[in-house]
Design a protein around this motif. Structure first.
Motif, PDB file in Angstrom:
ATOM      1  N   VAL A  85      -2.069  27.739  22.317  1.00 56.45           N
ATOM      2  CA  VAL A  85      -1.254  28.086  21.156  1.00 56.45           C
ATOM      3  C   VAL A  85       0.025  28.806  21.600  1.00 56.45           C
ATOM      4  N   ARG A  86       0.894  29.086  20.611  1.00 55.02           N
ATOM      5  CA  ARG A  86       2.220  29.653  20.865  1.00 55.02           C
ATOM      6  C   ARG A  86       2.218  31.173  20.799  1.00 55.02           C
ATOM      7  N   ALA A  96       2.213  33.146  33.136  1.00 54.16           N
ATOM      8  CA  ALA A  96       2.538  33.674  31.806  1.00 54.16           C
ATOM      9  C   ALA A  96       3.958  34.217  31.734  1.00 54.16           C
ATOM     10  N   PHE A  97       4.497  34.684  32.857  1.00 54.39           N
ATOM     11  CA  PHE A  97       5.873  35.197  32.844  1.00 54.39           C
ATOM     12  C   PHE A  97       6.872  34.118  32.411  1.00 54.39           C
ATOM     13  N   ALA A 117       1.793  38.150  30.163  1.00 56.91           N
ATOM     14  CA  ALA A 117       1.256  38.336  31.523  1.00 56.91           C
ATOM     15  C   ALA A 117       0.311  39.517  31.620  1.00 56.91           C
ATOM     16  N   LEU A 118       0.305  40.380  30.602  1.00 54.76           N
ATOM     17  CA  LEU A 118      -0.446  41.627  30.720  1.00 54.76           C
ATOM     18  C   LEU A 118      -1.952  41.393  30.752  1.00 54.76           C
ATOM     19  N   HIS A 163       3.425  29.965  25.711  1.00 55.83           N
ATOM     20  CA  HIS A 163       2.135  29.468  25.237  1.00 55.83           C
ATOM     21  C   HIS A 163       1.026  30.183  26.007  1.00 55.83           C
ATOM     22  N   TYR A 164      -0.140  30.223  25.424  1.00 59.72           N
ATOM     23  CA  TYR A 164      -1.291  30.854  26.064  1.00 59.72           C
ATOM     24  C   TYR A 164      -2.560  30.222  25.529  1.00 59.72           C
ATOM     25  N   THR A 165      -3.673  30.474  26.202  1.00 58.07           N
ATOM     26  CA  THR A 165      -4.970  29.986  25.756  1.00 58.07           C
ATOM     27  C   THR A 165      -5.690  31.122  25.033  1.00 58.07           C
TER      28      THR A 165
END
Length: 221
Positions: free
Chosen positions: A147-148, A133-134, A118-119, A138-140
């Motif tokens: 991705v993981r 995100a919390f 989340a940062l 996974h994120y972009t």
């Protein structure tokens, strides 16, 4: 010179760290599945002196297939940096890497920190992204790939389960994760202070826990 180590670099990319290790006197095997990256690594290796070229072996292959290429216990160090985020189920990969280690060998992992996802969106003012995100692992990525990320607690348990328990861990990119990829390096004096601050934060609580990446070191029993 200290001990000369047998190193396996899994997902070596264009071979930057493999060449650095070879220049330091170690014997390095690079494993890479992307033909374009492997080509770049071979071109970089070809520009090195013969003594360094002789210490490097490059293989096209997947990190999940180390048992196909090598015998158990073949390496003193196994590097897997920036790879786990592309593997949806990493436990089998990690178990295979641990089997490649000789007794007392080091497994070095660099992973995306799921506990700090989340940062980046939060600091950028992307509040919906931060809230999402919390709840996610996974994120972009900056390449636009979904991705993981991994959590320190889960990887600690995994390393214990594959007989390479965690010995030390560090945060990477505590202060500089938001720097654009195309931004050049600062002047030498500023860069020295930046690196010193990042190194200090990466070793110090609570800063290291919000680093973008985690560097984990497990040792084979």
């Amino acid at each position: 010179m200290g001990q000369r180590l047998r190193v396996l670099d899994v997902g070596m990319g264009q071979g930057t760290q493999a060449l650095r290790l070879a220049r330091a006197g170690h014997t390095v095997t690079g494993l890479e599945s992307d033909p374009g990256m492997l080509k770049a690594a071979r071109e970089a290796l070809a520009a090195e002196p013969a003594g360094i070229r002789d210490r490097v072996r490059l293989i096209e292959g997947d990190g999940r297939d180390t048992g196909v290429h090598f015998l158990p216990g073949s390496f003193d160090v196994v590097l897997c940096h920036g790879v786990l985020m592309y593997v949806e189920e990493p436990d089998a990969l990690l178990a295979g890497l641990a089997r490649m280690l000789a007794p007392g060998g080091l497994l070095s992992l660099v992973v995306r920190n799921a506990d700090a996802l989340a940062l980046r969106p939060g600091l950028a003012g992307d509040w919906p992204g931060a809230l999402e995100a919390f709840e996610s692992d996974h994120y972009t990525s900056r390449l636009g790939l979904r991705v993981r990320a991994d959590r320190l607690g889960a990887l600690t348990a995994t390393l214990a389960g594959i007989a390479a328990p965690l010995q030390a861990w560090y945060g990477v990119r505590v202060f500089t994760d938001s720097v654009p990829n195309d931004q050049g390096l600062p002047p030498a004096g500023e860069l020295e202070h930046l690196l010193a601050a990042e190194d200090r934060a990466g070793r110090t609580e609570p800063y290291r826990r919000v680093a973008a990446l985690l560097h984990l070191c497990g040792v084979r029993g």
